[in-house]
Design a protein around this motif. Structure first.
Motif, PDB file in Angstrom:
ATOM      1  N   UNK A 185      -3.225  -8.448   2.496  1.00  0.00           N
ATOM      2  CA  UNK A 185      -1.890  -8.054   2.032  1.00  0.00           C
ATOM      3  C   UNK A 185      -1.293  -7.033   2.995  1.00  0.00           C
ATOM      4  N   UNK A 186      -0.003  -7.081   3.179  1.00  0.00           N
ATOM      5  CA  UNK A 186       0.658  -6.042   3.962  1.00  0.00           C
ATOM      6  C   UNK A 186       1.118  -4.946   2.993  1.00  0.00           C
ATOM      7  N   UNK A 187       0.416  -3.819   3.035  1.00  0.00           N
ATOM      8  CA  UNK A 187       0.712  -2.744   2.075  1.00  0.00           C
ATOM      9  C   UNK A 187       1.854  -1.866   2.566  1.00  0.00           C
ATOM     10  N   UNK A 188       2.893  -2.482   3.041  1.00  0.00           N
ATOM     11  CA  UNK A 188       4.086  -1.759   3.499  1.00  0.00           C
ATOM     12  C   UNK A 188       5.011  -1.510   2.311  1.00  0.00           C
ATOM     13  N   UNK A 189       5.297  -2.592   1.624  1.00  0.00           N
ATOM     14  CA  UNK A 189       6.241  -2.545   0.506  1.00  0.00           C
ATOM     15  C   UNK A 189       5.569  -3.075  -0.750  1.00  0.00           C
ATOM     16  N   UNK A 190       6.101  -2.742  -1.877  1.00  0.00           N
ATOM     17  CA  UNK A 190       5.645  -3.408  -3.098  1.00  0.00           C
ATOM     18  C   UNK A 190       5.917  -4.899  -2.961  1.00  0.00           C
ATOM     19  N   UNK A 191       7.048  -5.257  -2.383  1.00  0.00           N
ATOM     20  CA  UNK A 191       7.398  -6.679  -2.257  1.00  0.00           C
ATOM     21  C   UNK A 191       6.415  -7.430  -1.365  1.00  0.00           C
ATOM     22  N   UNK A 192       5.831  -6.761  -0.352  1.00  0.00           N
ATOM     23  CA  UNK A 192       4.935  -7.467   0.575  1.00  0.00           C
ATOM     24  C   UNK A 192       3.481  -7.435   0.118  1.00  0.00           C
ATOM     25  N   UNK A 193       3.174  -6.627  -0.873  1.00  0.00           N
ATOM     26  CA  UNK A 193       1.797  -6.553  -1.390  1.00  0.00           C
ATOM     27  C   UNK A 193       1.819  -5.894  -2.760  1.00  0.00           C
ATOM     28  N   UNK A 194       2.224  -6.629  -3.790  1.00  0.00           N
ATOM     29  CA  UNK A 194       2.425  -5.991  -5.105  1.00  0.00           C
ATOM     30  C   UNK A 194       1.184  -5.276  -5.632  1.00  0.00           C
ATOM     31  N   UNK A 195       0.023  -5.952  -5.626  1.00  0.00           N
ATOM     32  CA  UNK A 195      -1.183  -5.308  -6.173  1.00  0.00           C
ATOM     33  C   UNK A 195      -1.622  -4.161  -5.269  1.00  0.00           C
ATOM     34  N   UNK A 196      -1.451  -4.330  -3.964  1.00  0.00           N
ATOM     35  CA  UNK A 196      -1.838  -3.272  -3.016  1.00  0.00           C
ATOM     36  C   UNK A 196      -1.019  -2.012  -3.276  1.00  0.00           C
ATOM     37  N   UNK A 197       0.272  -2.188  -3.553  1.00  0.00           N
ATOM     38  CA  UNK A 197       1.134  -1.022  -3.800  1.00  0.00           C
ATOM     39  C   UNK A 197       0.751  -0.349  -5.114  1.00  0.00           C
ATOM     40  N   UNK A 198       0.485  -1.162  -6.132  1.00  0.00           N
ATOM     41  CA  UNK A 198       0.195  -0.557  -7.444  1.00  0.00           C
ATOM     42  C   UNK A 198      -1.178   0.103  -7.443  1.00  0.00           C
ATOM     43  N   UNK A 199      -2.141  -0.484  -6.713  1.00  0.00           N
ATOM     44  CA  UNK A 199      -3.467   0.117  -6.690  1.00  0.00           C
ATOM     45  C   UNK A 199      -3.410   1.503  -6.019  1.00  0.00           C
ATOM     46  N   UNK A 200      -2.538   1.672  -5.039  1.00  0.00           N
ATOM     47  CA  UNK A 200      -2.383   3.002  -4.420  1.00  0.00           C
ATOM     48  C   UNK A 200      -1.745   3.979  -5.409  1.00  0.00           C
ATOM     49  N   UNK A 201      -0.788   3.456  -6.150  1.00  0.00           N
ATOM     50  CA  UNK A 201      -0.124   4.294  -7.154  1.00  0.00           C
ATOM     51  C   UNK A 201      -1.169   4.820  -8.156  1.00  0.00           C
ATOM     52  N   UNK A 202      -2.039   3.907  -8.591  1.00  0.00           N
ATOM     53  CA  UNK A 202      -3.042   4.276  -9.599  1.00  0.00           C
ATOM     54  C   UNK A 202      -4.084   5.218  -8.990  1.00  0.00           C
ATOM     55  N   UNK A 203      -4.633   4.835  -7.833  1.00  0.00           N
ATOM     56  CA  UNK A 203      -5.702   5.649  -7.225  1.00  0.00           C
ATOM     57  C   UNK A 203      -5.160   7.009  -6.775  1.00  0.00           C
TER      58      UNK A 203
END
Ligand SMILES: Cc1ncc(COP(=O)(O)O)c(C=O)c1O
Length: 458
Positions: free
Chosen positions: A99-117
């Motif tokens: 996943x490209x963890x640039x945007x929520x749009x480019x990696x939805x789970x990647x973005x949310x997992x950072x938010x949580x962690x």
């Protein structure tokens, strides 16, 4: 049907397990010479491709003798953690999901997992709930991130927009620093255009802690946009500055306090060690590593910033090909120095879930206990001297004189039984003991002391 991905992943799984299973018997120090590695890995530029599984097999074969056993329990060099099983698994999935963890749009789970962690980490460290954060490559880039926010804020307070106007003509920034700061801070200052000439060392006491009087005196010298750099866990002594006293002084003077907590910030997760970093939550930005104490595979660094507006202003940008924000999603690119990037949050998330708050506290307790046992055990050997044991996971020992100390370190490493590094500390060569790996246990400590004893007797 051909399945090159399955073949390559099967082979990688096989080699990975063999590597981990062999940690107890392989030399800890990579045995291959530079020439040997250039021979085994060097090839003419490939003209034709090869089957993926063959590439993986040959890479595992050709690299093996050039790999340190840093995943094992007898690796005490630098400050290097291992990889927790869940973190390794999550890291593999990170590569496979790609996943490209640039945007929520480019990696939805990647973005949310950072938010949580990110929220978990603030809770674990006891940092302000409103602090923003970024998952970066290491503490070095975490410094760049935190100090970019600092640069923004101290110049904003003087009516200067550094992102738009740059540094030419800006009021010069003064950086007051713990004299034992890690070199990565200097690199960050260079990258940010602040420059190392801006650094002014702060007075330290005998414990290598910045003194409140020294900080007050420096701040009073002149009026300037000021960043104060403090240390949570100095590389050799694991010294901590007295944050509870220093941060309010800096704040009262309008200065920004940045803390290097590459491994020391993790003292906050252990009730037995939390007092070392008392008052650290009063600072303005904090950095640490996931690849040290959290035992996340390389690379994993973390930056936290109290003034989220300053952090965002220093990192974000707008472009028409990014989907318009405005929703509630957290876009990592607002907080990170990179745009396209690896989804580093997955491995951090997995490591924290594998250990939990209790497991993290136990990891800090265990590694500190093992560092002390190693230092005292080695220090008691004939020909050895215990120089210093910190309250955390670092210690120093020495063998006779400088030359003998370096020679003993080289012989221990060559024995393959354990790996240590050397350092010049207060004018004397010492062997650094750093215990950061979740795998290190009592048996590793005993085996290492025996190995050092054999070298000294030899
Ligand atoms: C105290 C301290 N700060 C910063 C760093 C730099 O961290 P990294 O190598 O993750 O960029 C280190 C690395 O050992 C360190 O020990």
């Amino acid at each position: 049907m051909e399945r090159p991905d399955a073949d390559a992943l099967d082979r990688a799984r096989h080699h990975a397990q063999a590597w981990l299973d062999g940690l107890g018997t392989r030399p800890v120090y990579a045995p291959a010479s530079l020439d040997e590695l250039r021979q085994s890995l060097g090839r003419p530029t490939p003209e034709r491709g090869l089957p993926a599984a063959q590439v993986v097999d040959e890479l595992a074969r050709d690299a093996e003798r050039g790999l340190h056993g840093s995943q094992g329990g007898r690796f005490f060099g630098w400050v290097i953690g291992g990889g927790l099983p869940a973190a390794i698994g999550a890291d593999w999935l990170t590569a496979v999901w790609d996943q490209n963890a640039c945007l929520h749009a480019s990696g939805p789970a990647a973005a949310v997992v950072e938010e949580v962690a990110g929220a978990w980490l603030k809770d674990l460290f006891g940092l302000p709930a409103e602090a923003s954060f970024a998952f970066v490559t290491g503490c070095q880039m975490a410094h760049v991130t935190g100090l970019a926010a600092a640069r923004h804020a101290v110049l904003r307070d003087r009516g200067w927009d550094v992102e738009r106007q740059g540094l030419s003509g800006a009021p010069p920034i003064r950086v007051l620093s713990n004299a034992d700061r890690h070199a990565s801070v200097d690199i960050a200052l260079r990258i940010l255009g602040i420059g190392t000439d801006a650094l002014e060392p702060l007075a330290m006491d005998d414990n290598r802690q910045v003194t409140p009087e020294g900080l007050s005196a420096k701040l009073a010298e002149r009026d300037a946009p000021t960043i104060v750099i403090l240390q949570a866990g100095e590389l050799n002594l694991a010294a901590f500055d007295p944050f509870a006293q220093l941060c309010p002084i800096a704040r009262a003077a309008g200065a920004w306090t940045h803390v290097d907590g590459a491994f020391g910030l993790w003292a906050r997760v252990s009730p037995a060690h939390r007092h070392l970093a008392q008052g650290i939550e009063l600072a303005d930005s904090w950095t640490t590593d996931g690849h040290k104490y959290l035992n996340v595979p390389y690379d994993s660094g973390l930056a936290f910033v109290r003034d989220a507006d300053a952090h965002r202003a220093a990192m974000t940008m707008t472009t028409s090909y990014f989907p318009a924000g405005g929703g509630t999603a957290r876009d990592p690119f607002d907080w990170n120095p990179e745009l396209s990037r690896r989804a580093r949050g997955f491995a951090v998330y997995a490591a924290i879930r594998e250990l939990g708050r209790e497991g993290l506290a136990d990891l800090v307790r265990r590694t500190s206990r093992h560092a002390r046992a190693l230092a005292e055990g080695i220090g008691a050997l004939p020909g050895a001297e215990l120089v210093m044991v910190s309250d955390l996971n670092q210690a120093l020992v020495r063998f006779g004189d400088d030359a003998r100390t370096d020679a003993v370190i080289a012989q221990i490493n060559a024995s393959g039984e354990a790996l240590f590094g050397g350092v010049s500390w207060r004018g004397r060569r010492c062997m650094r003991i750093s215990v950061s790996n979740w795998r290190t246990g009592e048996a590793d400590v005993a085996r290492t002391i025996k190995a050092v004893g054999a070298v000294l007797a030899g």
